[in-house]
Structures are given as structure tokens and as C-alpha cells.
Motif scaffolding. Sequence first.
Motif, PDB file in Angstrom:
ATOM      1  N   ASP A   1       0.861  -1.180   0.000  1.00  0.00           N
ATOM      2  CA  ASP A   1       0.000   0.000   0.000  1.00  0.00           C
ATOM      3  C   ASP A   1       0.901   1.234   0.000  1.00  0.00           C
ATOM      4  O   ASP A   1       1.465   1.598   1.026  1.00  0.00           O
TER       5      ASP A   1
ATOM      6  N   ASP B   1       0.419   5.414   7.958  1.00  0.00           N
ATOM      7  CA  ASP B   1       0.024   5.673   9.342  1.00  0.00           C
ATOM      8  C   ASP B   1       0.253   4.501  10.292  1.00  0.00           C
ATOM      9  O   ASP B   1      -0.168   4.538  11.426  1.00  0.00           O
TER      10      ASP B   1
ATOM     11  N   SER C   1      -0.677   4.510   2.170  1.00  0.00           N
ATOM     12  CA  SER C   1      -0.781   4.541   3.624  1.00  0.00           C
ATOM     13  C   SER C   1       0.589   4.648   4.275  1.00  0.00           C
ATOM     14  O   SER C   1       1.528   3.989   3.868  1.00  0.00           O
TER      15      SER C   1
END
Length: 153
Positions: free
Chosen positions: A109, A114, A112
Motif C-alpha cells: 500500500d 500511518d 498509507s
Amino acid sequence: MIYKIRVVLDCEEDVIRDIEIDGSSSFENLHNAIFEFFNFETKEIASFYFSDDKWSQGQEISLESFEKDQLLMKDAKLSSIINNFQKKFLYVFDFLELWTFFIEVVEIDHKSTDLSYNKLIFSYGELPKFAPKKNFIAEKTQDNNDSELNDFY
């Protein structure tokens, strides 16, 4: 960048863990996640090995340094090694028992960022009490056929 990594124990029964881990993590972080998510009880020496589609063992990424210029887990960032051509690894935990795992990056991914911890996202099967036994069989090649070995002895 977040990697979804499938970790499969080399045994008859299915024992699988899917882990999400930040791409800036080291292979040592991945090693610690495997240790945690498979519920190993004692810390042991371990190594990752580059692999290919046939699960051949390649260059080692070691937990500890035993040789000069050895690639170490703590120095090897996932994002610096994992790419479109290198998504498979072998992982051996405890060189006396030889717990052997197939590691594959199944998803990346890129959006992303986080995730600041390792996350278990799928778990199937239980770790056996003892490491599965290994049968070591040499691949037969043109250079190592039986008649040449007999001639040698």
C-alpha cells in the motif's frame, strides 16, 4: 508505505500469519513480529534469505554478525530490499530446531503511512509443539551424478 506479508510455516498443517508492517521497518522488526505472532517462547538466532518463485535459498540477512560484510537485519530496511522483483524470502528461526517459514509480500500500500507498529491481520493454525522435521535432498545436476561420486570414492 505498508507491506502486507504472509508468513507460512513449512509443515503439513496450515499455519499462517498475515502481518502489516511499515516499509521503513527493518528486517529485525519483521523478525520480532514473527516471534511475537507465532508465540515463540525463547529468543533464538534467525536469518532471512532472499528467495525466488521456486523458493531457492539466496543471500542471507542475519540477526547477528558472524562474517565481515554480512547483511544484518537491523540495518536492512524492508523498503530498501523489497521491490517488484524481490518479494519472497525464507526465514529460519532457531538453527538447532530449524523452524522454516515461507515469507511473501502479498500487497504493498503505497498510499498509507500511518502504521507505526506491527499488526496481525490474519491468523490460521497453531504452531506445533516441535519444529517439523526436515529432509535434506540435494538437487541432482549434471555435475553431481552418482557415477561421478562412485568414481571419486
